[in-house]
Design an enzyme around this catalytic site. Structure first.
Site, PDB file in Angstrom:
ATOM      1  N   LYS A 125      10.895  16.572  39.395  1.00  0.00           N
ATOM      2  CA  LYS A 125      10.892  18.058  39.081  1.00  0.00           C
ATOM      3  C   LYS A 125       9.221  18.262  39.017  1.00  0.00           C
ATOM      4  CE  LYS A 125      13.060  21.890  38.224  1.00  0.00           C
ATOM      5  NZ  LYS A 125      14.424  21.963  38.281  1.00  0.00           N
ATOM      6  N   ASP A 165      12.810  26.540  42.181  1.00  0.00           N
ATOM      7  CA  ASP A 165      13.147  27.009  40.724  1.00  0.00           C
ATOM      8  C   ASP A 165      12.855  28.257  40.283  1.00  0.00           C
ATOM      9  OD1 ASP A 165      14.693  25.167  38.384  1.00  0.00           O
ATOM     10  OD2 ASP A 165      13.045  26.126  37.514  1.00  0.00           O
TER      11      ASP A 165
HETATM   12  P1  NDP Z   1      14.205  32.940  39.547  1.00  0.00           P
HETATM   13  O1  NDP Z   1      12.755  32.981  39.392  1.00  0.00           O
HETATM   14  O2  NDP Z   1      14.905  33.322  40.543  1.00  0.00           O
HETATM   15  O3  NDP Z   1      14.737  34.065  38.170  1.00  0.00           O
HETATM   16  C1  NDP Z   1      14.521  33.743  36.853  1.00  0.00           C
HETATM   17  C2  NDP Z   1      15.167  34.874  36.083  1.00  0.00           C
HETATM   18  O4  NDP Z   1      14.845  34.574  34.470  1.00  0.00           O
HETATM   19  C3  NDP Z   1      14.166  36.106  36.043  1.00  0.00           C
HETATM   20  O5  NDP Z   1      15.361  37.220  35.956  1.00  0.00           O
HETATM   21  C4  NDP Z   1      13.357  36.049  35.038  1.00  0.00           C
HETATM   22  O6  NDP Z   1      12.813  37.280  34.502  1.00  0.00           O
HETATM   23  C5  NDP Z   1      14.189  35.159  34.024  1.00  0.00           C
HETATM   24  N1  NDP Z   1      13.213  34.688  33.003  1.00  0.00           N
HETATM   25  C6  NDP Z   1      12.381  33.550  33.458  1.00  0.00           C
HETATM   26  N2  NDP Z   1      11.657  33.062  32.357  1.00  0.00           N
HETATM   27  C7  NDP Z   1      12.089  33.877  31.357  1.00  0.00           C
HETATM   28  C8  NDP Z   1      11.605  33.703  29.967  1.00  0.00           C
HETATM   29  N3  NDP Z   1      10.583  32.819  29.454  1.00  0.00           N
HETATM   30  N4  NDP Z   1      12.467  34.544  29.115  1.00  0.00           N
HETATM   31  C9  NDP Z   1      13.352  35.315  29.570  1.00  0.00           C
HETATM   32  N5  NDP Z   1      13.735  35.413  31.085  1.00  0.00           N
HETATM   33  C10 NDP Z   1      12.944  34.503  31.645  1.00  0.00           C
HETATM   34  O7  NDP Z   1      14.761  31.350  38.911  1.00  0.00           O
HETATM   35  P2  NDP Z   1      16.275  30.937  39.368  1.00  0.00           P
HETATM   36  O8  NDP Z   1      17.333  31.947  39.260  1.00  0.00           O
HETATM   37  O9  NDP Z   1      16.240  29.942  40.452  1.00  0.00           O
HETATM   38  O10 NDP Z   1      16.218  29.909  38.040  1.00  0.00           O
HETATM   39  C11 NDP Z   1      16.808  30.339  36.580  1.00  0.00           C
HETATM   40  C12 NDP Z   1      17.402  29.115  36.090  1.00  0.00           C
HETATM   41  O11 NDP Z   1      18.385  28.385  36.755  1.00  0.00           O
HETATM   42  C13 NDP Z   1      16.179  28.242  35.528  1.00  0.00           C
HETATM   43  O12 NDP Z   1      16.379  27.722  34.325  1.00  0.00           O
HETATM   44  C14 NDP Z   1      16.147  27.211  36.610  1.00  0.00           C
HETATM   45  O13 NDP Z   1      15.925  25.924  36.208  1.00  0.00           O
HETATM   46  C15 NDP Z   1      17.762  27.001  36.831  1.00  0.00           C
HETATM   47  N6  NDP Z   1      18.236  26.494  37.985  1.00  0.00           N
HETATM   48  C16 NDP Z   1      17.854  27.056  39.141  1.00  0.00           C
HETATM   49  C17 NDP Z   1      18.552  26.351  40.306  1.00  0.00           C
HETATM   50  C18 NDP Z   1      18.015  27.032  41.931  1.00  0.00           C
HETATM   51  O14 NDP Z   1      18.730  26.453  42.577  1.00  0.00           O
HETATM   52  N7  NDP Z   1      17.363  27.871  41.834  1.00  0.00           N
HETATM   53  C19 NDP Z   1      19.301  25.252  40.282  1.00  0.00           C
HETATM   54  C20 NDP Z   1      19.774  24.874  38.830  1.00  0.00           C
HETATM   55  C21 NDP Z   1      19.150  25.405  37.860  1.00  0.00           C
HETATM   56  P3  NDP Z   1      11.327  37.543  34.715  1.00  0.00           P
HETATM   57  O15 NDP Z   1      11.381  38.042  36.381  1.00  0.00           O
HETATM   58  O16 NDP Z   1      11.216  38.753  33.647  1.00  0.00           O
HETATM   59  O17 NDP Z   1      10.462  36.623  34.525  1.00  0.00           O
HETATM   60  O1  2IT Z   2      17.522  22.474  38.614  1.00  0.00           O
HETATM   61  C1  2IT Z   2      17.701  22.375  39.822  1.00  0.00           C
HETATM   62  O2  2IT Z   2      18.696  21.828  39.935  1.00  0.00           O
HETATM   63  C2  2IT Z   2      17.021  23.015  40.736  1.00  0.00           C
HETATM   64  N1  2IT Z   2      16.232  23.903  40.627  1.00  0.00           N
HETATM   65  C3  2IT Z   2      17.474  22.620  42.417  1.00  0.00           C
HETATM   66  C4  2IT Z   2      16.645  21.440  42.474  1.00  0.00           C
HETATM   67  C5  2IT Z   2      17.028  21.096  44.161  1.00  0.00           C
HETATM   68  O3  2IT Z   2      16.380  20.014  44.464  1.00  0.00           O
HETATM   69  O4  2IT Z   2      17.777  21.844  44.753  1.00  0.00           O
END
Ligand code: NDP
Ligand code: 2IT
Length: 444
Positions: A125, A165
């Protein structure tokens, strides 16, 4: 003192002030304990000491110039955690809260998650404390180019393959890919989540959210239930949240609330996702805007209060520790049936225990959000073949992987006498494959 307790004590001692990492290590090691106790060969081989210590931790300076000509410096990270079963694989997070502790907790979890997908991917990561919010496209581009100007020397299509992420989506991946290609003079699958015009895969954008809902549906099916007509609360409104909500709606569920870090919107008629997509994906605006555009919706400040809304299914998809003990108590009082972690470690240890004690079906992130990285694996496979699979084909494979993950963690929880404890099921099943690979490869 048990082997797991000894290793946990060392983790705390050797890594002071890394609270998120301690939390992730505590969850994994405490649930592994009975299994590890029954297998003394792991202690002899030092498997746990090796698992908690990253193979490599890279920290670097990222200087960049804003539109006014002023120089800024951010900190960049890449933690290459474990490569026993495949090249390091895991996302990059750009958010002001990013620290070594956060990157280590994410990298540590990624080891077990990637193992559960059944594909050959190790855990890693990275990211930066850079905040893309409020920056122009050119500022984001200059930051991404500077970040990659250091990162390129550490990564490679068979070495370490980052992806997105929080704060890293298609725009950032494009800028980083362009810079990598320019420096290395090679067009390879060194990043996933690439655009469809330059090696990306269909369904990668939707994969984490869709995968979360596929596994939730499979879990409900195992209890002779479905998502149809269920009331669902999805926190966040980013990549994972939007496509989780989309799949819930496709399967006949009703999403009544979504949030961002400022607050949440509640729409009793069900969220209109096309409006959320316009606000978040096109305008990069705040979720409060939704209530200005939809008469039946209300906006409330304070994102944590989203868990007060009565629902059958809760999908925390924003960030770590967003769902605490108080929130869990409210959800349980409101008779929540299933909680599925779209985010990484969104539920605190205390809240997780409450869900397990109260027989709420609880799907941990390592299993529930593995669809994203699994589809990254499918993107790498397509790049190796120099082929481009159809949406239906990738979606079918994603669904197959998520169903298989549910079957694996369900069986593993039962085999260990812990019926429906999918936390233990995921940790033990994920661990077994990695430990076996580590033992086969000697003390490395
Ligand atoms: P994005 O940046 O697309 O969206 C993040 C969302 O979470 C936004 O709505 C944001 O709001 C909110 N957020 C972020 N930080 C905070 C905080 N400190 N408190 C409250 N809300 C918060 O990210 P993703 O959708 O890609 O990721 C979301 C989660 O999913 C993370 O935990 C990530 O690690 C996990 N994840 C992502 C994957 C991926 O493929 N993208 C895969 C597996 C897990 P705001 O805009 O106000 O900051
Ligand atoms: O938390 C996760 O699994 C991710 N942000 C996606 C990682 C990836 O390599 O697609």
């Amino acid at each position: 003192m048990s082997y797991t307790a000894k290793v946990l004590e060392q983790v705390t001692k050797k890594n002071p002030n890394e609270q998120e990492f301690h939390q992730a290590a505590t969850e994994v090691l405490t649930t592994l304990q009975p299994f590890i106790d029954a297998h003394p060969e792991y202690e002899k081989a030092g498997v746990l000491e090796r698992l908690v210590e990253p193979e490599r931790q890279i920290i670097f300076r990222v200087p960049w110039v804003d539109d006014a000509g002023k120089v800024h410096v951010n900190r960049g990270f890449r933690v290459e955690y474990n490569s026993a079963i495949g090249p390091y694989k895991g996302g990059l997070r750009f958010h002001p809260s990013v620290s070594l502790s956060i990157i280590k907790f994410l990298g540590f979890e990624q080891i077990f998650k990637n193992s559960l997908t059944g594909l050959s991917m190790g855990g890693g990561k990275g990211g930066s404390d850079f905040d893309p919010k409020g920056k122009s496209d050119n500022e984001v581009m200059r930051f991404c180019q500077s970040f990659m100007t250091e990162l390129y020397r550490h990564i490679g299509a068979d070495t370490d393959v980052p992806a997105g992420d929080i704060g890293v989506g298609a725009r950032e991946i494009g800028f980083m890919f362009g810079q990598y290609k320019r420096i290395r003079n090679e067009h390879v699958a060194v990043l996933t989540g690439r655009g469809l015009s330059y090696g990306g895969s269909l369904v990668r954008k939707e994969a984490t959210g869709y995968g979360l809902v596929y596994i939730a549906e499979e879990c409900l099916n195992s209890k002779k239930d479905t998502l149809k007509d269920k009331t669902v609360v999805v926190s966040g409104s980013g990549n994972v949240s939007i496509y989780a909500a989309e799949k819930v709606i496709q399967l006949g569920g009703k999403v009544v609330a979504m949030s961002d870090s400022g607050g949440y919107v509640y729409d009793k008629n069900g969220i209109d996702l096309s409006i959320v997509k316009q606000i978040k994906e096109v305008e990069r605006a705040r979720i409060s805007e939704y209530a200005n555009r939809v008469k039946t919706a209300v906006y409330k400040e304070g994102c944590a209060n989203i868990w007060e809304i009565k629902c059958d299914v809760a999908l925390p998809c924003a960030t770590q520790n967003e769902l605490d003990e108080a929130a869990a108590k409210k959800l349980i009082a409101n008779k929540v049936k299933l909680v599925g972690e779209g985010a990484n470690m969104p539920t605190t240890l205390e809240a997780t225990k409450l869900f397990l004690d109260n027989k709420v079906l609880f799907l941990p992130g390592k299993a529930a959000n593995a669809g994203g990285v699994a589809t990254s694996g499918l993107e790498m496979a397509q790049s190796s073949q120099r082929l481009f699979w159809s949406f239906e084909d990738v979606d079918k494979q994603l669904k197959g992987i998520m169903v298989n993950i549910f079957k694996t963690i369900d069986k593993c929880s039962k085999d260990n006498g812990l019926n429906d404890n999918f936390v233990a099921g995921a940790n033990i099943a994920g661990f077994k494959k990695v430990a076996e690979a580590m033992m086969s490869q000697g003390a490395v």
